[in-house]
Design a protein around this motif. Structure first.
Motif, PDB file in Angstrom:
ATOM      1  N   THR A   1      12.683 -14.705  -6.586  1.00 51.45           N
ATOM      2  CA  THR A   1      11.300 -14.968  -6.196  1.00 51.45           C
ATOM      3  C   THR A   1      10.291 -14.204  -7.052  1.00 51.45           C
ATOM      4  OG1 THR A   1      11.337 -13.189  -4.583  1.00 51.45           O
ATOM      5  CG2 THR A   1      11.933 -15.364  -3.788  1.00 51.45           C
ATOM      6  N   GLY A   2      10.775 -13.282  -7.887  1.00 52.39           N
ATOM      7  CA  GLY A   2       9.853 -12.555  -8.759  1.00 52.39           C
ATOM      8  C   GLY A   2       9.267 -11.314  -8.122  1.00 52.39           C
ATOM      9  N   THR A   3       9.654 -11.025  -6.873  1.00 53.17           N
ATOM     10  CA  THR A   3       9.099  -9.833  -6.238  1.00 53.17           C
ATOM     11  C   THR A   3       9.641  -8.557  -6.876  1.00 53.17           C
ATOM     12  OG1 THR A   3      10.776 -10.190  -4.548  1.00 53.17           O
ATOM     13  CG2 THR A   3       8.545 -10.801  -3.997  1.00 53.17           C
ATOM     14  N   ILE A   4      10.708  -8.685  -7.652  1.00 57.11           N
ATOM     15  CA  ILE A   4      11.230  -7.509  -8.352  1.00 57.11           C
ATOM     16  C   ILE A   4      10.145  -6.931  -9.259  1.00 57.11           C
ATOM     17  CG2 ILE A   4      12.206  -8.812 -10.317  1.00 57.11           C
ATOM     18  CD1 ILE A   4      14.093  -5.964  -8.703  1.00 57.11           C
ATOM     19  N   GLU A   5       9.262  -7.806  -9.749  1.00 58.09           N
ATOM     20  CA  GLU A   5       8.178  -7.326 -10.610  1.00 58.09           C
ATOM     21  C   GLU A   5       7.240  -6.404  -9.843  1.00 58.09           C
ATOM     22  OE1 GLU A   5       6.188  -9.602 -13.857  1.00 58.09           O
ATOM     23  OE2 GLU A   5       7.303 -11.278 -13.005  1.00 58.09           O
ATOM     24  N   LEU A   6       7.041  -6.710  -8.574  1.00 57.12           N
ATOM     25  CA  LEU A   6       6.203  -5.842  -7.750  1.00 57.12           C
ATOM     26  C   LEU A   6       6.844  -4.466  -7.614  1.00 57.12           C
ATOM     27  CD1 LEU A   6       3.926  -5.260  -5.700  1.00 57.12           C
ATOM     28  CD2 LEU A   6       5.419  -6.198  -3.948  1.00 57.12           C
ATOM     29  N   LEU A   7       8.144  -4.463  -7.311  1.00 59.12           N
ATOM     30  CA  LEU A   7       8.820  -3.179  -7.098  1.00 59.12           C
ATOM     31  C   LEU A   7       8.848  -2.361  -8.377  1.00 59.12           C
ATOM     32  CD1 LEU A   7      11.862  -4.168  -4.859  1.00 59.12           C
ATOM     33  CD2 LEU A   7       9.625  -3.308  -4.196  1.00 59.12           C
ATOM     34  N   VAL A   8       9.179  -3.015  -9.488  1.00 56.42           N
ATOM     35  CA  VAL A   8       9.352  -2.277 -10.735  1.00 56.42           C
ATOM     36  C   VAL A   8       8.019  -1.778 -11.282  1.00 56.42           C
ATOM     37  CG1 VAL A   8      10.121  -2.484 -13.119  1.00 56.42           C
ATOM     38  CG2 VAL A   8      11.522  -3.410 -11.300  1.00 56.42           C
TER      39      VAL A   8
ATOM     40  N   ASP B   1      13.601   4.228  -9.788  1.00 50.61           N
ATOM     41  CA  ASP B   1      14.682   3.267  -9.564  1.00 50.61           C
ATOM     42  C   ASP B   1      15.576   3.684  -8.406  1.00 50.61           C
ATOM     43  OD1 ASP B   1      13.759   1.700 -11.522  1.00 50.61           O
ATOM     44  OD2 ASP B   1      15.435   1.970 -12.910  1.00 50.61           O
ATOM     45  N   PHE B   2      15.896   4.987  -8.348  1.00 46.28           N
ATOM     46  CA  PHE B   2      16.853   5.398  -7.315  1.00 46.28           C
ATOM     47  C   PHE B   2      16.255   5.243  -5.923  1.00 46.28           C
ATOM     48  CE2 PHE B   2      15.602   9.366  -5.376  1.00 46.28           C
ATOM     49  CZ  PHE B   2      14.727   9.933  -6.293  1.00 46.28           C
ATOM     50  N   GLU B   3      14.921   5.309  -5.829  1.00 42.89           N
ATOM     51  CA  GLU B   3      14.306   5.106  -4.516  1.00 42.89           C
ATOM     52  C   GLU B   3      14.490   3.662  -4.050  1.00 42.89           C
ATOM     53  OE1 GLU B   3      10.653   8.305  -4.524  1.00 42.89           O
ATOM     54  OE2 GLU B   3      10.351   6.405  -5.532  1.00 42.89           O
ATOM     55  N   ILE B   4      14.325   2.741  -4.982  1.00 44.30           N
ATOM     56  CA  ILE B   4      14.509   1.325  -4.652  1.00 44.30           C
ATOM     57  C   ILE B   4      15.961   1.068  -4.263  1.00 44.30           C
ATOM     58  CG2 ILE B   4      14.390  -1.035  -5.546  1.00 44.30           C
ATOM     59  CD1 ILE B   4      12.263  -0.034  -7.535  1.00 44.30           C
ATOM     60  N   ILE B   5      16.877   1.565  -5.104  1.00 42.63           N
ATOM     61  CA  ILE B   5      18.300   1.289  -4.887  1.00 42.63           C
ATOM     62  C   ILE B   5      18.788   1.925  -3.593  1.00 42.63           C
ATOM     63  CG2 ILE B   5      20.607   1.742  -5.791  1.00 42.63           C
ATOM     64  CD1 ILE B   5      19.201   1.675  -8.604  1.00 42.63           C
TER      65      ILE B   5
ATOM     66  N   MET C   1      10.655   9.364   0.844  1.00 38.84           N
ATOM     67  CA  MET C   1       9.662   8.654   1.663  1.00 38.84           C
ATOM     68  C   MET C   1       9.606   7.178   1.268  1.00 38.84           C
ATOM     69  SD  MET C   1       8.071   9.467   4.156  1.00 38.84           S
ATOM     70  CE  MET C   1       7.966   7.889   4.951  1.00 38.84           C
ATOM     71  N   ASN C   2       9.471   6.964  -0.042  1.00 42.22           N
ATOM     72  CA  ASN C   2       9.473   5.587  -0.530  1.00 42.22           C
ATOM     73  C   ASN C   2      10.774   4.880  -0.192  1.00 42.22           C
ATOM     74  OD1 ASN C   2       6.928   5.559  -1.658  1.00 42.22           O
ATOM     75  ND2 ASN C   2       7.639   6.531  -3.533  1.00 42.22           N
ATOM     76  N   THR C   3      11.867   5.668  -0.231  1.00 43.47           N
ATOM     77  CA  THR C   3      13.167   5.105   0.108  1.00 43.47           C
ATOM     78  C   THR C   3      13.138   4.485   1.494  1.00 43.47           C
ATOM     79  OG1 THR C   3      14.149   6.840  -1.221  1.00 43.47           O
ATOM     80  CG2 THR C   3      15.609   5.651   0.265  1.00 43.47           C
ATOM     81  N   PHE C   4      12.509   5.204   2.430  1.00 39.69           N
ATOM     82  CA  PHE C   4      12.476   4.690   3.795  1.00 39.69           C
ATOM     83  C   PHE C   4      11.556   3.474   3.916  1.00 39.69           C
ATOM     84  CE2 PHE C   4      13.739   9.176   4.509  1.00 39.69           C
ATOM     85  CZ  PHE C   4      15.004   8.889   4.980  1.00 39.69           C
ATOM     86  N   THR C   5      10.486   3.472   3.132  1.00 37.22           N
ATOM     87  CA  THR C   5       9.606   2.297   3.142  1.00 37.22           C
ATOM     88  C   THR C   5      10.376   1.059   2.704  1.00 37.22           C
ATOM     89  OG1 THR C   5       7.811   3.764   2.504  1.00 37.22           O
ATOM     90  CG2 THR C   5       7.403   1.413   2.321  1.00 37.22           C
ATOM     91  N   ILE C   6      11.146   1.221   1.629  1.00 40.03           N
ATOM     92  CA  ILE C   6      11.945   0.097   1.142  1.00 40.03           C
ATOM     93  C   ILE C   6      12.993  -0.291   2.183  1.00 40.03           C
ATOM     94  CG2 ILE C   6      13.580  -0.644  -0.647  1.00 40.03           C
ATOM     95  CD1 ILE C   6      11.127  -0.217  -2.071  1.00 40.03           C
TER      96      ILE C   6
ATOM     97  N   GLY D   1       0.821  -1.209   0.000  1.00 43.78           N
ATOM     98  CA  GLY D   1       0.000   0.000   0.000  1.00 43.78           C
ATOM     99  C   GLY D   1       0.853   1.256   0.000  1.00 43.78           C
ATOM    100  N   ARG D   2       1.911   1.239   0.793  1.00 45.66           N
ATOM    101  CA  ARG D   2       2.791   2.402   0.861  1.00 45.66           C
ATOM    102  C   ARG D   2       3.497   2.654  -0.455  1.00 45.66           C
ATOM    103  NH1 ARG D   2       4.532   3.921   6.286  1.00 45.66           N
ATOM    104  NH2 ARG D   2       3.205   2.768   7.720  1.00 45.66           N
ATOM    105  N   ILE D   3       4.077   1.600  -1.035  1.00 45.93           N
ATOM    106  CA  ILE D   3       4.836   1.853  -2.269  1.00 45.93           C
ATOM    107  C   ILE D   3       3.908   2.135  -3.451  1.00 45.93           C
ATOM    108  CG2 ILE D   3       6.892   0.564  -1.575  1.00 45.93           C
ATOM    109  CD1 ILE D   3       6.038  -1.671  -3.406  1.00 45.93           C
ATOM    110  N   LYS D   4       2.644   1.728  -3.330  1.00 47.14           N
ATOM    111  CA  LYS D   4       1.703   2.052  -4.408  1.00 47.14           C
ATOM    112  C   LYS D   4       1.111   3.439  -4.218  1.00 47.14           C
ATOM    113  CE  LYS D   4       1.540  -2.118  -6.447  1.00 47.14           C
ATOM    114  NZ  LYS D   4       1.960  -2.384  -7.817  1.00 47.14           N
ATOM    115  N   GLY D   5       1.452   4.072  -3.112  1.00 46.87           N
ATOM    116  CA  GLY D   5       1.016   5.443  -2.924  1.00 46.87           C
ATOM    117  C   GLY D   5      -0.379   5.596  -2.349  1.00 46.87           C
TER     118      GLY D   5
END
Lengths: 334, 254
Positions: free
Chosen positions: B94-101, B107-111, B1-6, A99-103
C-alpha cells in the motif's frame, strides 16, 4: 531551506537522477515538472531520506540527508503519490498515530490534530474509516498527515493526480494556503498546475535538470510571443488555392506578424497559425485585415500553449530516443 | 516509546481484520480437540490400570499436559505465518512503508514494534489454551511447574518463528507469498529434527540442532534447559537482525 548539489541516483542499469543541483528559499512553492519516469519521485525520495543518494549531497533546513537523516525527517512532511494511509483506521486515529511517530509532543497533539483537520477540511470525516473515504478526501488526509508535525519543508509527489477537476482546484487552493508557513516542493506532469500554484519551476527530464526559472520569466516567455489561430472563409464560396495564397499574403502583411503557417485548407475554409513578435497585439489587426479584404473571419483564437511548447522543446529528447508512451500521455493530460 | 506506538497500531489493525479472530478460532478448536482426545485417552488408561490393580495413579502432567503442549507447538507452525505475513508485505504493497521510513523512527523501533504486536497476539492466542488447562486443575491436581515451563517453551518457540516470519514478510509485497514462504520455513524447521533418527553423524546432529521442535522436547517434559532457551533467544535476535538488514536493502533497492 533546501540545497541540493550534484544529487545522483544510479541503479544497476540506468541513472534515474543525474547530477541535479538546485536551491529553494524559505516559503517558496516550487514546481517540479517533468514527464513520467523523469526522476521526480526518485529525487523526492532522496530528499525525504527514503533512499540514500548514490552521489552528491542534499541539505534540508541545514541538515544533510545522509549524515543527519533523523533531523531531516523531523523537518520534512512528505506526501507520496499514493497517500500513505491505513484504510482500516479512522481519520483522527490515523493522524494521532502519525503525530506520535513524527514526534509531536503529547501535550499539543490533540490541538494540533484539530488544527490540521480544519486546515485540510476533513473535520467532518474525523471518525470515518479512511478506506471508505472518496479519493479527494483521502488525498486531503494525506496532506494533513504531511503537515501534522508542522514541518519546515513539504514535499508533495503529484498531489492532484487522479482527482476530479473540482477536487484538483480544492487541493491547489489548500497547497497555496500552506505556502506561508512551509517551503513546498511539488511534482507534477501537468503544466497548468505549475502555473496555478508555483512561484518557481524546475523542469526535469531523463534525470537531468533541463531548466529552472521563476514563474514570471516563464510567463513572459509565454505571453511575449503570442500564437494565434485564424480560420477564414471566402465570400460566395470562391474557394481556390489562389485565394488561400492571397489570404496568407494578406496576413503576413499585418503589422507585428512574424510568421504565418498554413495549417490546412479544405471544405471551403483555410486555417493558419500566426506567430507574432514580442509585445504586439495582433489579433485586432488580423481581424480587420480579413474583414477589409471582404472575407469572413470564422475563428480567431489565442493558442496559449507556449509553456507546453517550452516544455516539449526541453524534454523533446524523450520522444526522439525512446518510444515511451508515458510522455505522450502526460502531454494529453495537460 | 515509538516501538509501543507501532505495536499499538499493529495490534489494532490485527483486531480490525478477520485475521486475529480467525486464527484464535482455529487455534481454540484444534487445541480443544487435542485436549479432549488426550483427556479421553488418559481416562481410558487410568481405568485400565486401576482394573489391573496398580496402586499408583497415572500422572496427569505426563499423560495429558505434555501431549497437548507438544501438539500445540506443532499447531504454532501453522498459525505463525498467518500472524506475520502482513507485517511488512502489506505496508510495502500500500506504500505506507514510505510513511514509516520517512518518519523520524529508527529501523529497530519499527521492527521491534511489529514483532511485539505479533508476539502479543500470539500470547493472546496461547491464552485460550490455558482455559483447557484450568479444567485439569478443577478436576485433578496437576503440577503447575512443569506446565509453566511448557508454556515458556511455547512462548519462546513462537517468538523465534515470529521473528523469522517478520523477516520473510520484508522480502515481498505480497502477503500470500510471505505467508506461504514462512509456512514452508516453519515446516522445514520442524522436520529437520527427523534426520537425527537416520544416523548419528556430526552433520546430522548439527542439522537436527537447527530444528525448532527438537528444542521444545525438554520444555514439554517440564525441564528448563538453558541450552534450548538460548537457542530460541538467539533465533529471535537472528530473525530480527535479518529483518533489519532486509529493511535497509529495501531502501537501497527501492
Amino acid at each position: 531551506m533546501i540545497k541540493v548539489e550534484g544529487l545522483t541516483k544510479r541503479y544497476a542499469r540506468n541513472v534515474a537522477v543525474d547530477h541535479i543541483s538546485f536551491e529553494v528559499e524559505k516559503g517558496q512553492i516550487v514546481g517540479f515538472l517533468g514527464p513520467n519516469g523523469a526522476g521526480k519521485t526518485t529525487t523526492m525520495r532522496m530528499l525525504t531520506c527514503f533512499m540514500p543518494p548514490t552521489e552528491g549531497s542534499a541539505q534540508v533546513a541545514g541538515f544533510d540527508v545522509t549524515e543527519n537523516p533523523m533531523e531531516v525527517k523531523r523537518r520534512i512532511g512528505y506526501l507520496p503519490e499514493t497517500p500513505p494511509v491505513y484504510p482500516e483506521m479512522e481519520v483522527i486515529e490515523y493522524l494521532d498515530f502519525v503525530g506520535r511517530i513524527k514526534g509531536v509532543p503529547k501535550a499539543s497533539l490533540n490541538s494540533r490534530i484539530d488544527e490540521v483537520m480544519q486546515k485540510c477540511a476533513i473535520t467532518d470525516v474525523r471518525n470515518k474509516e479512511i478506506g471508505k473515504l472518496s479519493k479527494g478526501y483521502r488525498q486531503r488526509v494525506g496532506l494533513a498527515q504531511a503537515i501534522v508535525h508542522n514541518p519546515d519543508v513539504l514535499i508533495l509527489d503529484e498531489p492532484t493526480s487522479g482527482l476530479d477537476p473540482h477536487q484538483i482546484i480544492e487541493t491547489r487552493d489548500l497547497i497555496k494556503g500552506l505556502a506561508g508557513d512551509h517551503t513546498i516542493i511539488l511534482s507534477t506532469h501537468i503544466l497548468p498546475e505549475v502555473e496555478a500554484t508555483c512561484q518557481r519551476v524546475m523542469i526535469i527530464n531523463r534525470g537531468k535538470l533541463v531548466a529552472t526559472d521563476t514563474m514570471e520569466n516563464l510567463s513572459s516567455r509565454l505571453h511575449g510571443a503570442e500564437t494565434v489561430g485564424v480560420e477564414v472563409i471566402p465570400r460566395d464560396g470562391a474557394f481556390s488555392p489562389e485565394w488561400v495564397r492571397s489570404v496568407r499574403e494578406k496576413l503576413e502583411k499585418v503589422a507585428g506578424v512574424s510568421r504565418v503557417i498554413g495549417k490546412d485548407a479544405k471544405d471551403g475554409r483555410a486555417r493558419f497559425t500566426v506567430e507574432s513578435q514580442t509585445g504586439t497585439h495582433v489579433r485586432p489587426e488580423l481581424a480587420r485585415a480579413v474583414i477589409e479584404a471582404g472575407w469572413q473571419l470564422n475563428e480567431l483564437h489565442g493558442m496559449g500553449l507556449s509553456l507546453e511548447e517550452i516544455f516539449l522543446e526541453l524534454t523533446a529528447s524523450n520522444y526522439e530516443d525512446t518510444p515511451e508512451p508515458a510522455p505522450q500521455a502526460a502531454a494529453e493530460e495537460a | 516509546m515509538n516501538t509501543f506506538t507501532i505495536a499499538r497500531k499493529e495490534l489494532s489493525s490485527y483486531f480490525r481484520s478477520p485475521i486475529a479472530y480467525g486464527v484464535m478460532c482455529f487455534f481454540a478448536l484444534i487445541t480443544g480437540f487435542f485436549f479432549y482426545s488426550a483427556v479421553r485417552f488418559f481416562l481410558q488408561q487410568s481405568l485400565q490400570s486401576t482394573m489391573m490393580g496398580q496402586s499408583v495413579p497415572l500422572n496427569v502432567n505426563e499423560w495429558v499436559v505434555r501431549n497437548v503442549l507438544s501438539n500445540m507447538s506443532v499447531v504454532g507452525l501453522f498459525i505463525i505465518p498467518m500472524i506475520t505475513m502482513r507485517l511488512f508485505a502489506e505496508e510495502k504493497r500500500t506504500g505506507t512503508i514510505e510513511l514509516l521510513v520517512t518518519s523520524p523512527l529508527r529501523d529497530f523501533e519499527i521492527i521491534l514494534g511489529k514483532w511485539l504486536a505479533a508476539f502479543i497476539l500470539y500470547l493472546a492466542i496461547l491464552g485460550i489454551s490455558v482455559l483447557n488447562m484450568l479444567v485439569l486443575f478443577a478436576y485433578g491436581n496437576p503440577d503447575w511447574r512443569p506446565m509453566a515451563v511448557g508454556y515458556l517453551g511455547l512462548i519462546l518457540q513462537g517468538g523465534c518463528l515470529l521473528a523469522i516470519g517478520t523477516f520473510i514478510s520484508t522480502a515481498t509485497r505480497n502477503q500470500i507469498v510471505a505467508g506461504v514462504a514462512t509456512f514452508g520455513v516453519c515446516l522445514l524447521l520442524w522436520v529437520l529434527d527427523w534426520v537425527s533418527s537416520f544416523e548419528s553423524s556430526k552433520l546430522f546432529s548439527v542439522i537436527s540442532y537447527l530444528s525448532v521442535t527438537s528444542h521444545f522436547e525438554s520444555f514439554a517434559r517440564g525441564v528448563l534447559d538453558t541450552k534450548d532457551a538460548i537457542y530460541y533467544l538467539s533465533m529471535i535476535v537472528f530473525g530480527l537482525f535479518m529483518t533489519a538488514r532486509s529493511m535497509e536493502s529495501i531502501r537501497w533497492r527501492a
